[in-house]
Design a protein around this motif. Structure first.
Motif, mmCIF file in Angstrom:
data_model
loop_
_atom_site.group_PDB
_atom_site.id
_atom_site.type_symbol
_atom_site.label_atom_id
_atom_site.label_comp_id
_atom_site.label_asym_id
_atom_site.label_seq_id
_atom_site.Cartn_x
_atom_site.Cartn_y
_atom_site.Cartn_z
ATOM 1 N N SER A 65 -3.775 -47.126 -36.858
ATOM 2 C CA SER A 65 -4.837 -46.541 -37.666
ATOM 3 C C SER A 65 -4.272 -45.820 -38.882
ATOM 4 N N LEU A 66 -3.200 -45.093 -38.692
ATOM 5 C CA LEU A 66 -2.572 -44.394 -39.816
ATOM 6 C C LEU A 66 -2.028 -45.391 -40.845
ATOM 7 N N ALA A 69 -4.936 -46.611 -42.790
ATOM 8 C CA ALA A 69 -5.386 -45.543 -43.683
ATOM 9 C C ALA A 69 -4.461 -45.433 -44.896
ATOM 10 N N LYS A 70 -3.162 -45.505 -44.666
ATOM 11 C CA LYS A 70 -2.208 -45.439 -45.783
ATOM 12 C C LYS A 70 -2.392 -46.616 -46.733
ATOM 13 N N HIS A 91 -5.110 -38.539 -39.988
ATOM 14 C CA HIS A 91 -5.372 -39.075 -41.337
ATOM 15 C C HIS A 91 -5.400 -37.935 -42.352
ATOM 16 N N SER A 98 -9.842 -38.924 -44.362
ATOM 17 C CA SER A 98 -9.969 -39.852 -43.245
ATOM 18 C C SER A 98 -10.456 -41.216 -43.725
ATOM 19 N N TYR A 99 -9.942 -42.248 -43.103
ATOM 20 C CA TYR A 99 -10.387 -43.610 -43.372
ATOM 21 C C TYR A 99 -11.150 -44.181 -42.180
ATOM 22 N N TYR A 100 -11.602 -43.300 -41.300
ATOM 23 C CA TYR A 100 -12.415 -43.703 -40.153
ATOM 24 C C TYR A 100 -13.840 -43.953 -40.617
#
Length: 138
Positions: A65-66, A69-70, A91, A98-100
């Protein structure tokens, strides 16, 4: 972040395999190579449909997930609420935001949670056209 030449070569080989008709491609590289970075880069620029990356441990779900997001990829996280909160805070700590996004067409999931929530996620899963797995030997 641009890929290193060796990472770009791996990505090019994956694309070539797909172009030659392969549906299931297993990429292999040593620890520290940056396979997760390559995976995120493929998700960002190659595939525009519904896609999911699956890992066998929650720690890997966080790392994946990170990485997404990056790469600037908004994605859903299929995990327990506490895990989602932890990842969102990660994030913010590492990237500043956050990119959630709960309804994004890109998802990161733990295999156990995915199996437990298969009925709930059925519609989403039927739309997936690109599955990627981390630690494929599991």
């Amino acid at each position: 972040m641009p890929l290193r030449p060796d990472q770009q070569e791996l990505k090019s080989r994956i694309y070539a395999s797909w172009e030659n008709g392969s549906r299931n491609v297993l990429s292999v590289a040593p620890c520290g190579f940056g396979k997760t970075v390559c995976l995120a880069d493929i998700m960002k620029d190659h595939h525009t449909g519904v896609q999911i990356v699956v890992a066998h441990r929650q720690e890997l779900v966080s790392q994946l997930s990170l990485a997404l997001a990056k790469a600037g990829i908004y994605h859903r996280i299929v995990a327990l609420p506490a895990t989602i909160r932890f990842i969102v805070s990660l994030h913010v700590k590492k990237i500043g935001r956050s990119y959630y996004q709960p309804n994004a067409p890109v998802a990161v999931a733990g295999v156990d949670t995915l199996i437990r929530r298969e009925d709930e996620l059925g519609r989403f899963l039927r739309q997936v056209t690109l599955y990627q797995t981390d630690e494929g030997h599991h």
